[in-house]
Design a protein around this motif. Structure first.
Motif: not given
Length: 236
Positions: A213-222
């Motif tokens: 969940a954390f990685a998905a949010h960060r990847t989407w922003r990146t």
């Protein structure tokens, strides 16, 4: 409206209709195999068990194909755990998962990439290609960690977006390892879910879900940030 505009609009409608047909087909397939259960996975598992020493390899290949037609991966992984135990079963599950990702991505690429590029336009397609070249592998890895994300459907989408097969196979191998263990271990301990193996599997699942969940949010922003910054002319 000019003839060029008419042609462009017609082309977009054609691409949209083709993608819509692909989506409807996949959803129909998902209903048949995941909801209506038209495929007897237990019967298939029993037949494969009779192949003797070749059973792990046969199960990996058959599971890869069943996964590509959207038979739920957790069911296939649990069957692997029942047949081969948590250790060997995890490797069988992981092999099947990589196979499913490769097959689904290949089919998605063949069926939908041209239409996807036609809909988003040449400029955006080039920017997307640049993003995939730099971060496609880790997008696949991240998707595998996201709780509840359907792997096969995601692989079809990645293929339509142009993610190379090597990124799909490598990303599926890396990102699917934790869940391959989780579902296989739960299948192996299905007769005693209070066993330490089952608790270990559930713990790994919870940790993986939080990281995902954390990685998905960060990847989407990146991806959004770099998608706005990348110029096609600077693509390596």
């Amino acid at each position: 409206m000019t003839d060029h505009d008419d042609s462009s609009l017609t082309s977009r409608w054609r691409h949209g209709a083709r993608l819509a047909a692909c989506i409807v087909f996949l959803l129909g397939m998902f209903y048949l195999v995941a909801v209506a259960r038209v495929i007897d996975t237990n019967g298939i598992r029993d037949m494969i068990a009779e192949t003797g020493p070749a059973a792990p390899f046969v199960y990996a290949v058959v599971s890869a194909l069943l996964g590509a037609i959207l038979v739920p991966g957790p069911i296939l992984a649990a069957g692997s755990g029942l047949l081969f135990g948590p250790l060997a079963g995890t490797f069988v599950t992981l092999g099947a998962t990589v196979g499913t990702a490769t097959v689904s991505s290949f089919l998605g690429r063949r069926a939908g990439r041209e239409s996807a590029r036609g809909l988003i336009g040449a400029d955006r397609a080039e920017r997307l290609d640049a993003q995939i070249e730099r971060r496609g592998l880790w997008a696949v890895v991240g998707q595998r960690f996201v709780p509840g994300a359907p792997d096969a459907l995601s692989s079809y989408l990645f293929g339509a977006l142009g993610v190379p097969l090597w990124q799909m196979a490598t990303g599926a191998f890396i990102g699917s390892a934790p869940r391959a263990f989780v579902y296989t271990a739960l299948g192996a301990s299905i007769g005693d879910l209070s066993a330490p193996l089952a608790y270990t599997a559930i713990t790994v699942w919870c940790i993986t879900a939080i990281i995902g969940a954390f990685a998905a949010h960060r990847t989407w922003r990146t991806w959004r940030r770099h998608g706005e910054e990348v110029d096609p002319a600077t693509k390596p």
